[in-house]
Design a protein around this motif. Structure first.
Motif, PDB file in Angstrom:
ATOM      1  N   ALA A  75      24.544  -8.340  -1.667  1.00 13.83           N
ATOM      2  CA  ALA A  75      24.070  -8.750  -0.385  1.00 13.83           C
ATOM      3  C   ALA A  75      22.938  -7.920  -0.057  1.00 13.83           C
ATOM      4  CB  ALA A  75      25.162  -8.520   0.591  1.00 13.83           C
ATOM      5  N   GLY A  76      22.986  -6.744  -0.255  1.00 21.22           N
ATOM      6  CA  GLY A  76      21.919  -5.504   0.083  1.00 21.22           C
ATOM      7  C   GLY A  76      20.652  -5.807  -0.516  1.00 21.22           C
ATOM      8  N   THR A  77      20.898  -6.485  -2.094  1.00 24.32           N
ATOM      9  CA  THR A  77      19.617  -6.789  -2.736  1.00 24.32           C
ATOM     10  C   THR A  77      18.894  -8.255  -2.241  1.00 24.32           C
ATOM     11  OG1 THR A  77      20.653  -5.843  -4.827  1.00 24.32           O
ATOM     12  CG2 THR A  77      18.823  -7.648  -5.183  1.00 24.32           C
ATOM     13  N   ARG A  78      19.996  -9.034  -1.851  1.00 23.09           N
ATOM     14  CA  ARG A  78      19.313 -10.291  -1.223  1.00 23.09           C
ATOM     15  C   ARG A  78      18.608  -9.886   0.127  1.00 23.09           C
ATOM     16  NH1 ARG A  78      24.062 -12.603  -2.805  1.00 23.09           N
ATOM     17  NH2 ARG A  78      25.405 -11.976  -0.645  1.00 23.09           N
ATOM     18  N   LYS A  79      19.118  -8.861   0.961  1.00 21.71           N
ATOM     19  CA  LYS A  79      18.648  -8.498   2.224  1.00 21.71           C
ATOM     20  C   LYS A  79      16.964  -7.783   1.758  1.00 21.71           C
ATOM     21  CE  LYS A  79      18.980  -5.842   6.340  1.00 21.71           C
ATOM     22  NZ  LYS A  79      19.968  -4.704   7.082  1.00 21.71           N
ATOM     23  N   GLN A  80      17.025  -7.052   0.796  1.00 16.58           N
ATOM     24  CA  GLN A  80      15.667  -6.217   0.630  1.00 16.58           C
ATOM     25  C   GLN A  80      14.666  -7.347  -0.135  1.00 16.58           C
ATOM     26  OE1 GLN A  80      16.090  -3.753  -2.931  1.00 16.58           O
ATOM     27  NE2 GLN A  80      14.567  -2.334  -2.145  1.00 16.58           N
ATOM     28  N   LEU A  81      15.272  -8.486  -0.897  1.00 12.56           N
ATOM     29  CA  LEU A  81      14.349  -9.384  -1.220  1.00 12.56           C
ATOM     30  C   LEU A  81      13.510 -10.158   0.010  1.00 12.56           C
ATOM     31  CD1 LEU A  81      15.801 -10.611  -4.275  1.00 12.56           C
ATOM     32  CD2 LEU A  81      13.946  -9.125  -4.355  1.00 12.56           C
ATOM     33  N   GLU A  82      14.498 -10.334   0.871  1.00 16.19           N
ATOM     34  CA  GLU A  82      13.955 -10.970   2.164  1.00 16.19           C
ATOM     35  C   GLU A  82      13.064 -10.346   2.887  1.00 16.19           C
ATOM     36  OE1 GLU A  82      13.737 -13.953   4.877  1.00 16.19           O
ATOM     37  OE2 GLU A  82      14.250 -14.043   3.059  1.00 16.19           O
TER      38      GLU A  82
ATOM     39  N   GLY B 235       5.414  -9.380   2.699  1.00 16.55           N
ATOM     40  CA  GLY B 235       4.436 -10.191   2.387  1.00 16.55           C
ATOM     41  C   GLY B 235       3.762 -11.179   3.205  1.00 16.55           C
ATOM     42  N   GLN B 236       4.614 -11.770   4.075  1.00 15.22           N
ATOM     43  CA  GLN B 236       4.219 -13.028   4.910  1.00 15.22           C
ATOM     44  C   GLN B 236       3.389 -11.863   6.105  1.00 15.22           C
ATOM     45  OE1 GLN B 236       7.812 -14.972   6.054  1.00 15.22           O
ATOM     46  NE2 GLN B 236       6.936 -16.785   5.217  1.00 15.22           N
ATOM     47  N   ALA B 237       3.862 -10.909   6.517  1.00 16.34           N
ATOM     48  CA  ALA B 237       3.142 -10.284   7.546  1.00 16.34           C
ATOM     49  C   ALA B 237       1.854  -9.765   7.100  1.00 16.34           C
ATOM     50  CB  ALA B 237       3.880  -9.090   7.862  1.00 16.34           C
ATOM     51  N   GLY B 238       1.584  -9.301   5.854  1.00 16.60           N
ATOM     52  CA  GLY B 238       0.367  -9.056   5.570  1.00 16.60           C
ATOM     53  C   GLY B 238      -0.643 -10.097   5.507  1.00 16.60           C
ATOM     54  N   GLN B 239      -0.111 -11.381   4.778  1.00 17.90           N
ATOM     55  CA  GLN B 239      -0.814 -12.480   4.824  1.00 17.90           C
ATOM     56  C   GLN B 239      -1.263 -12.730   6.189  1.00 17.90           C
ATOM     57  OE1 GLN B 239       1.187 -15.674   2.500  1.00 17.90           O
ATOM     58  NE2 GLN B 239       1.569 -14.220   0.791  1.00 17.90           N
ATOM     59  N   ALA B 240      -0.379 -12.772   7.158  1.00 21.09           N
ATOM     60  CA  ALA B 240      -0.751 -13.373   8.435  1.00 21.09           C
ATOM     61  C   ALA B 240      -1.837 -12.413   8.903  1.00 21.09           C
ATOM     62  CB  ALA B 240       0.274 -13.202   9.272  1.00 21.09           C
ATOM     63  N   ARG B 241      -1.870 -11.208   8.940  1.00 19.06           N
ATOM     64  CA  ARG B 241      -2.952 -10.525   9.672  1.00 19.06           C
ATOM     65  C   ARG B 241      -4.306 -10.730   8.874  1.00 19.06           C
ATOM     66  NH1 ARG B 241       1.078  -5.977   8.380  1.00 19.06           N
ATOM     67  NH2 ARG B 241       1.835  -5.279  10.609  1.00 19.06           N
ATOM     68  N   GLU B 242      -4.444 -10.725   7.402  1.00 19.65           N
ATOM     69  CA  GLU B 242      -5.385 -11.190   6.817  1.00 19.65           C
ATOM     70  C   GLU B 242      -6.094 -12.555   7.174  1.00 19.65           C
ATOM     71  OE1 GLU B 242      -7.443  -9.170   4.934  1.00 19.65           O
ATOM     72  OE2 GLU B 242      -5.993  -7.625   5.664  1.00 19.65           O
TER      73      GLU B 242
ATOM     74  N   ALA C 200       8.725 -10.954  13.600  1.00 15.68           N
ATOM     75  CA  ALA C 200       9.626 -11.000  12.927  1.00 15.68           C
ATOM     76  C   ALA C 200       9.284 -10.354  11.566  1.00 15.68           C
ATOM     77  CB  ALA C 200      10.514 -12.154  12.630  1.00 15.68           C
ATOM     78  N   ALA C 201       8.051 -11.018  10.956  1.00 16.71           N
ATOM     79  CA  ALA C 201       7.640 -10.244   9.528  1.00 16.71           C
ATOM     80  C   ALA C 201       7.187  -9.131   9.802  1.00 16.71           C
ATOM     81  CB  ALA C 201       6.566 -11.315   9.237  1.00 16.71           C
ATOM     82  N   VAL C 202       6.435  -8.696  10.895  1.00 14.25           N
ATOM     83  CA  VAL C 202       5.827  -7.437  11.066  1.00 14.25           C
ATOM     84  C   VAL C 202       7.227  -6.322  11.138  1.00 14.25           C
ATOM     85  CG1 VAL C 202       4.609  -5.907  12.485  1.00 14.25           C
ATOM     86  CG2 VAL C 202       3.844  -7.972  11.934  1.00 14.25           C
ATOM     87  N   ALA C 203       8.126  -6.944  11.915  1.00 11.45           N
ATOM     88  CA  ALA C 203       9.311  -6.066  12.113  1.00 11.45           C
ATOM     89  C   ALA C 203      10.119  -5.738  10.738  1.00 11.45           C
ATOM     90  CB  ALA C 203      10.160  -6.677  13.061  1.00 11.45           C
TER      91      ALA C 203
END
Length: 291
Positions: free
Chosen positions: A88-95, A101-108, A259-262
């Motif tokens: 469960a912890g690994t899944r949360k970390q991957l998510e 990564g989405q947050a970085g893409q959104a900014r760029e 949510a992505a930035v958070a």
């Protein structure tokens, strides 16, 4: 892992594809003490490119034994007590990593869209200063790593002229983005408090592999804290810009930027906290040894 491929001291992992073509296929199924001859194109020497019969002898075979995935493994490999908690912890970390990564893409993507729409004159002295800064930064990295510029150009498959062109393009984009984000920060009356500055320094220290206190001291001694604060402010302006834009990731999925930035911030804080805990443990161990 097969050891001694006809030459003493050589070990070879089946499937690595790091030696002769055909070697992987020849080794599969062989046991210690067996030999086999197979055809292969020579990769070097005066006969490079020619077909030759190659003989390989297996002196010994090693097999990697993986631990059982159970609660004992979870306790020894992580901070979790059970395998279920580890998964469960690994899944949360991957998510969190995906959303970061989405947050970085959104900014760029938001910044690229705005830069394409805004045309402003750029002071050549600032552009030249940025080019020089990027050049010095690359030279410093190469010196620390023990590599030369020629090796870097070969590894990146570009010429010195192409590198100069890339520096100039990146410098102009950086200067232009700085003007736009500074203007947005002023319009929105954004500011930077001490907690945000400390969080930024801690995150950068973690990425650089140094302690936050050491990095903060170096920045202060070099008079770079104002520059760091400006970077934090521009980051906030960029996040605000991305939150107001309609952004999709590389797969075309809409991105909830807030949510992505958070998630990205939480991931960074978690990594920094882990690093701080490790440093505290090491400090405690050193103190114990000193006693």
């Amino acid at each position: 892992m097969v050891e001694d491929a006809q030459a003493s001291g050589i070990s070879y992992e089946v499937g690595s594809g790091r030696m002769l073509d055909g070697l992987d296929e020849a080794l599969v199924g062989m046991s210690a003490g067996e030999s086999k001859t197979f055809p292969a194109l020579l990769a070097g020497g005066e006969h490079a490119g020619k077909l030759a019969d190659v003989t390989v002898k297996v002196d010994s075979v090693k097999v990697k034994e993986l631990p059982e995935l159970d609660d004992d493994f979870a306790q020894s490999a992580s901070e979790f007590d059970t395998l279920g908690e580890l998964r469960a912890g690994t899944r949360k970390q991957l998510e969190n990593m995906r959303r970061a990564g989405q947050a970085g893409q959104a900014r760029e993507r938001a910044l690229d869209a705005l830069l394409a729409r805004v045309d402003i004159p750029l002071p050549e002295d600032l552009v030249n200063h940025e080019i020089a800064s990027r050049s010095r930064s690359l030279a410093d990295r190469l010196e620390r790593s023990g590599n030369t510029m020629d090796e870097y150009l070969e590894a990146t498959n570009q010429s010195a002229e192409e590198l100069d062109t890339q520096f100039a393009e990146d410098a102009r984009r950086s200067v232009k983005a700085g003007f736009i984000l500074d203007k947005l920060a002023t319009q929105e009356e954004l500011g930077v408090d001490q907690d945000e500055l400390a969080a930024y320094v801690t995150e950068q220290a973690y990425r650089m592999g140094v302690s936050p206190d050491r990095l903060a001291k170096e920045l202060s001694e070099r008079g770079q804290l104002a520059s760091v604060a400006a970077d934090v402010l521009r980051g906030k302006a960029l996040t605000l810009l991305a939150e107001r834009a309609s952004v999709a990731d590389e797969a075309g999925r809409p991105v909830d930027v807030k949510a992505a930035v958070a998630a990205a911030d939480a991931e960074a804080e978690g990594e920094a906290d882990d690093e701080a805990d490790d440093e505290a443990d090491e400090t405690g161990e050193d103190a114990g040894e000193a006693e």
